[in-house]
Design a protein around this motif. Structure first.
Motif, PDB file in Angstrom:
ATOM      1  N   VAL A  51       0.842  -1.205   0.000  1.00  0.00           N
ATOM      2  CA  VAL A  51       0.000   0.000   0.000  1.00  0.00           C
ATOM      3  C   VAL A  51       0.877   1.255   0.000  1.00  0.00           C
ATOM      4  O   VAL A  51       0.612   2.220  -0.731  1.00  0.00           O
ATOM      5  CB  VAL A  51      -0.950  -0.001   1.225  1.00  0.00           C
ATOM      6  N   THR A  52       1.933   1.230   0.801  1.00  0.00           N
ATOM      7  CA  THR A  52       2.853   2.379   0.870  1.00  0.00           C
ATOM      8  C   THR A  52       3.494   2.647  -0.486  1.00  0.00           C
ATOM      9  O   THR A  52       3.621   3.804  -0.911  1.00  0.00           O
ATOM     10  CB  THR A  52       3.941   2.127   1.926  1.00  0.00           C
ATOM     11  N   LYS A  53       3.882   1.604  -1.182  1.00  0.00           N
ATOM     12  CA  LYS A  53       4.506   1.778  -2.501  1.00  0.00           C
ATOM     13  C   LYS A  53       3.517   2.346  -3.517  1.00  0.00           C
ATOM     14  O   LYS A  53       3.869   3.211  -4.331  1.00  0.00           O
ATOM     15  CB  LYS A  53       5.103   0.456  -2.984  1.00  0.00           C
ATOM     16  N   TYR A  54       2.287   1.862  -3.485  1.00  0.00           N
ATOM     17  CA  TYR A  54       1.258   2.430  -4.376  1.00  0.00           C
ATOM     18  C   TYR A  54       1.067   3.922  -4.088  1.00  0.00           C
ATOM     19  O   TYR A  54       1.006   4.750  -5.006  1.00  0.00           O
ATOM     20  CB  TYR A  54      -0.079   1.705  -4.185  1.00  0.00           C
ATOM     21  N   LYS A  55       0.981   4.255  -2.817  1.00  0.00           N
ATOM     22  CA  LYS A  55       0.704   5.655  -2.455  1.00  0.00           C
ATOM     23  C   LYS A  55       1.916   6.558  -2.702  1.00  0.00           C
ATOM     24  O   LYS A  55       1.746   7.742  -3.019  1.00  0.00           O
ATOM     25  CB  LYS A  55       0.235   5.727  -1.002  1.00  0.00           C
ATOM     26  N   THR A  56       3.114   6.010  -2.582  1.00  0.00           N
ATOM     27  CA  THR A  56       4.315   6.782  -2.918  1.00  0.00           C
ATOM     28  C   THR A  56       4.331   7.082  -4.417  1.00  0.00           C
ATOM     29  O   THR A  56       4.619   8.207  -4.839  1.00  0.00           O
ATOM     30  CB  THR A  56       5.581   6.014  -2.521  1.00  0.00           C
ATOM     31  N   ALA A  57       4.029   6.069  -5.223  1.00  0.00           N
ATOM     32  CA  ALA A  57       3.955   6.261  -6.670  1.00  0.00           C
ATOM     33  C   ALA A  57       2.870   7.275  -7.027  1.00  0.00           C
ATOM     34  O   ALA A  57       3.048   8.125  -7.912  1.00  0.00           O
ATOM     35  CB  ALA A  57       3.693   4.927  -7.369  1.00  0.00           C
ATOM     36  N   ALA A  58       1.742   7.203  -6.327  1.00  0.00           N
ATOM     37  CA  ALA A  58       0.629   8.132  -6.595  1.00  0.00           C
ATOM     38  C   ALA A  58       1.016   9.570  -6.263  1.00  0.00           C
ATOM     39  O   ALA A  58       0.681  10.505  -7.010  1.00  0.00           O
ATOM     40  CB  ALA A  58      -0.595   7.716  -5.776  1.00  0.00           C
ATOM     41  N   GLU A  59       1.709   9.751  -5.158  1.00  0.00           N
ATOM     42  CA  GLU A  59       2.141  11.096  -4.783  1.00  0.00           C
ATOM     43  C   GLU A  59       3.050  11.692  -5.861  1.00  0.00           C
ATOM     44  O   GLU A  59       2.922  12.866  -6.227  1.00  0.00           O
ATOM     45  CB  GLU A  59       2.873  11.045  -3.439  1.00  0.00           C
ATOM     46  N   ILE A  60       3.944  10.867  -6.401  1.00  0.00           N
ATOM     47  CA  ILE A  60       4.859  11.337  -7.443  1.00  0.00           C
ATOM     48  C   ILE A  60       4.102  11.663  -8.725  1.00  0.00           C
ATOM     49  O   ILE A  60       4.324  12.711  -9.356  1.00  0.00           O
ATOM     50  CB  ILE A  60       5.957  10.285  -7.701  1.00  0.00           C
ATOM     51  N   ILE A  61       3.194  10.789  -9.135  1.00  0.00           N
ATOM     52  CA  ILE A  61       2.492  11.014 -10.412  1.00  0.00           C
ATOM     53  C   ILE A  61       1.544  12.202 -10.315  1.00  0.00           C
ATOM     54  O   ILE A  61       1.351  12.943 -11.294  1.00  0.00           O
ATOM     55  CB  ILE A  61       1.763   9.736 -10.887  1.00  0.00           C
TER      56      ILE A  61
ATOM     57  N   GLY B 136      -6.817  27.894 -26.180  1.00  0.00           N
ATOM     58  CA  GLY B 136      -8.110  27.256 -26.383  1.00  0.00           C
ATOM     59  C   GLY B 136      -8.051  25.766 -26.647  1.00  0.00           C
ATOM     60  O   GLY B 136      -9.097  25.105 -26.740  1.00  0.00           O
ATOM     61  N   ASP B 137      -6.840  25.203 -26.787  1.00  0.00           N
ATOM     62  CA  ASP B 137      -6.716  23.758 -27.016  1.00  0.00           C
ATOM     63  C   ASP B 137      -7.256  22.966 -25.826  1.00  0.00           C
ATOM     64  O   ASP B 137      -7.095  23.369 -24.673  1.00  0.00           O
ATOM     65  CB  ASP B 137      -5.247  23.367 -27.226  1.00  0.00           C
ATOM     66  N   ILE B 138      -7.882  21.839 -26.138  1.00  0.00           N
ATOM     67  CA  ILE B 138      -8.303  20.883 -25.095  1.00  0.00           C
ATOM     68  C   ILE B 138      -7.223  19.807 -25.011  1.00  0.00           C
ATOM     69  O   ILE B 138      -6.963  19.100 -25.986  1.00  0.00           O
ATOM     70  CB  ILE B 138      -9.665  20.261 -25.408  1.00  0.00           C
ATOM     71  N   LEU B 139      -6.599  19.690 -23.845  1.00  0.00           N
ATOM     72  CA  LEU B 139      -5.435  18.830 -23.669  1.00  0.00           C
ATOM     73  C   LEU B 139      -5.786  17.619 -22.810  1.00  0.00           C
ATOM     74  O   LEU B 139      -6.367  17.760 -21.730  1.00  0.00           O
ATOM     75  CB  LEU B 139      -4.299  19.604 -23.001  1.00  0.00           C
ATOM     76  N   LYS B 140      -5.414  16.442 -23.286  1.00  0.00           N
ATOM     77  CA  LYS B 140      -5.561  15.216 -22.497  1.00  0.00           C
ATOM     78  C   LYS B 140      -4.167  14.734 -22.092  1.00  0.00           C
ATOM     79  O   LYS B 140      -3.368  14.374 -22.951  1.00  0.00           O
ATOM     80  CB  LYS B 140      -6.273  14.114 -23.285  1.00  0.00           C
ATOM     81  N   ILE B 141      -3.896  14.757 -20.806  1.00  0.00           N
ATOM     82  CA  ILE B 141      -2.589  14.353 -20.282  1.00  0.00           C
ATOM     83  C   ILE B 141      -2.734  12.967 -19.663  1.00  0.00           C
ATOM     84  O   ILE B 141      -3.611  12.749 -18.819  1.00  0.00           O
ATOM     85  CB  ILE B 141      -2.090  15.357 -19.233  1.00  0.00           C
ATOM     86  N   ASP B 142      -1.877  12.037 -20.069  1.00  0.00           N
ATOM     87  CA  ASP B 142      -1.961  10.645 -19.624  1.00  0.00           C
ATOM     88  C   ASP B 142      -0.553  10.191 -19.234  1.00  0.00           C
ATOM     89  O   ASP B 142       0.387  10.347 -20.019  1.00  0.00           O
ATOM     90  CB  ASP B 142      -2.511   9.794 -20.764  1.00  0.00           C
ATOM     91  N   MET B 143      -0.388   9.638 -18.032  1.00  0.00           N
ATOM     92  CA  MET B 143       0.940   9.248 -17.551  1.00  0.00           C
ATOM     93  C   MET B 143       0.826   8.265 -16.396  1.00  0.00           C
ATOM     94  O   MET B 143      -0.244   8.142 -15.773  1.00  0.00           O
ATOM     95  CB  MET B 143       1.736  10.495 -17.127  1.00  0.00           C
ATOM     96  N   ALA B 144       1.944   7.572 -16.102  1.00  0.00           N
ATOM     97  CA  ALA B 144       1.944   6.630 -14.978  1.00  0.00           C
ATOM     98  C   ALA B 144       3.375   6.405 -14.515  1.00  0.00           C
ATOM     99  O   ALA B 144       4.321   6.510 -15.298  1.00  0.00           O
ATOM    100  CB  ALA B 144       1.314   5.296 -15.378  1.00  0.00           C
ATOM    101  N   CYS B 145       3.521   6.084 -13.235  1.00  0.00           N
ATOM    102  CA  CYS B 145       4.840   5.718 -12.703  1.00  0.00           C
ATOM    103  C   CYS B 145       4.673   4.515 -11.780  1.00  0.00           C
ATOM    104  O   CYS B 145       3.557   4.130 -11.420  1.00  0.00           O
ATOM    105  CB  CYS B 145       5.500   6.893 -11.987  1.00  0.00           C
ATOM    106  N   HIS B 146       5.815   3.925 -11.407  1.00  0.00           N
ATOM    107  CA  HIS B 146       5.729   2.753 -10.529  1.00  0.00           C
ATOM    108  C   HIS B 146       6.883   2.742  -9.539  1.00  0.00           C
ATOM    109  O   HIS B 146       7.961   3.290  -9.786  1.00  0.00           O
ATOM    110  CB  HIS B 146       5.730   1.458 -11.350  1.00  0.00           C
TER     111      HIS B 146
END
Length: 418
Positions: free
Chosen positions: A19-29, A104-114
């Motif tokens: 759980v800690t590793k998931y939440k650490t990754a989430a904080e970074i992303i 005026g551009d509509i931007l979709k930002i998609d990313m992930a870390c682990h």
């Protein structure tokens, strides 16, 4: 229990370390997403923004879990993508690309870390303008966001993937938008970004997935893309594809020297997670990647397009199905939206009214038990007080009787005076 079973047990959310590793990754992303949004300005090059996002992830993940006995893999789990306007997804261009952003551009930002293979993924939609977002642009973003909020409340133990599919389609229709077909939400596990349990965004005869039930201690990346168009995106140019993932279950003896060189480099640098061709030498990569894809050694993530003029929004979040409820760990606040539509459907209102936390079974019984115990203690204290008063009263009566007897005895023993 076998070693494999023990290891598998240790790798789900029942482990505090996981759980800690998931939440650490989430904080970074989440911080990486904030950085990318701040870099989105008119005339900024898309490739520069994507590279800054990836560089930030590599830097921040490199600063955690450094002093541990076992080497821990960490870094980019999905390259930063910045898809503009009617481009639906996966636009993460090569260094030679000159695409820039416009007001005026509509931007979709998609990313992930682990961290150690435990992945936190996020996608967000941002309009490059000051002030509130209005009109159909607001509708399509509100549709994606509301669908995400409903999904968060339905992705819980005991519910089925079909429940979520039906609900998000209903939400999109309420905003007069379409769910983009072909988008899947996946269960995630250690080093697995696209697990076998899947939530289909749009049910149709051409796309089928196995029915599945959500279970405690699972992790999902819920992925929702909405459009004001027909929701049937197309691949316009294969050369725009720059993101790939190695297909670990496939093998083939490549003929071209360039292909063998590139595939060897990919196997060393990116054995499991998706990667951007920017990380490879560009000219050699163009030659080698084609043969690798043709023989299914690599899975491409194509750049898809809706029709020009269509608005597209993308929301993705990572959710942990914890024992106390669903925990959404990746998100970023939306701009102020002023959609033309409002939610009147009673089903959608009911879904949105659901909580994300689970009441513990037996909690009511425990509360009643504590109340009963408190009452018993009160009664016991009252009884003790009464007994004490009674005994004190009896003692007082005995003292009076003793004094009276002494008086009588002294009177009886006296000699009358004349």
């Amino acid at each position: 229990m076998s070693d494999d079973e023990r290891e598998e047990k240790e790798l789900d959310l029942s482990s505090h370390e996981v759980v800690t590793k998931y939440k650490t990754a989430a904080e970074i992303i989440n911080k990486a997403l904030k950085l990318v949004i701040s870099e989105c300005k008119p005339k900024a090059k898309v490739v520069d923004i994507c590279e800054k996002g990836d560089s930030y992830i590599r830097e921040q993940t490199g600063n955690v879990y450094k002093n541990v006995k076992r080497k821990i893999e960490r870094g980019v789990a999905f390259p930063t993508c910045l898809s503009v306007n009617n481009v639906v997804c996966h636009f993460s261009p090569l260094a030679s690309d000159e695409t820039v952003l416009e007001e005026g551009d509509i931007l979709k930002i998609d990313m992930a870390c682990h961290i150690d293979g435990f992945i936190a993924a996020v996608a967000h939609t941002h309009v490059l303008q000051e002030g509130p977002v209005t009109g159909r642009a607001a509708d399509v973003i509100a549709a994606a966001n509301t669908a995400a909020e409903v999904a968060l409340r339905l992705v819980r133990p005991g519910k089925k993937n079909k429940d979520v599919t039906d609900a998000i389609q209903k939400v999109a229709a309420a905003y007069d938008c379409k769910i983009v077909e072909g988008v899947l939400s996946h269960q995630m596990k250690q080093f697995v970004i696209d697990g076998n349990k899947v939530v289909l965004s749009l049910s149709n005869p051409d796309t089928r997935v196995d029915e599945a039930e959500f279970e405690e201690n699972e992790v999902y990346a819920i992925d929702i893309v909405t459009s004001t168009g027909d929701g049937k995106p197309k691949l316009l140019d294969e050369k725009q594809t720059t993101i790939y993932k190695r297909a670990v279950d496939k093998s083939y003896h490549l003929k071209m020297k360039a292909s063998r060189f590139i595939f060897s480099e990919i196997s060393q640098k990116f054995p499991i997670m998706p990667f951007s061709a920017r990380a490879l030498e560009e000219k050699r990569a163009r030659l080698g990647l084609v043969e690798c894809v043709n023989h299914e050694l690599l899975q491409p993530y194509p750049v898809l397009h809706e029709k020009p003029g269509d608005y597209v929004a993308h929301i993705k979040f990572t959710v942990l199905l914890m024992p106390n409820g669903s925990d959404r760990i990746t998100a970023h606040p939306l701009q102020e939206l002023q959609p033309t539509k409002t939610i009147d459907d009673p089903d959608i209102k009911a879904w949105l009214a659901l909580g994300t936390k689970t009441k513990k079974k037996g909690g009511g019984k425990k509360k009643k038990g504590r109340l009963k115990e408190h009452i018993i203690l009160q009664k016991r204290n009252v009884f003790i007080c009464k007994v004490s008063l009674y005994l004190a009263g009896k003692k007082g009566d005995k003292a009076d009787e003793s004094a009276e007897a002494e008086t009588m005895d002294s009177t009886n023993g006296a000699t009358p005076q004349d």
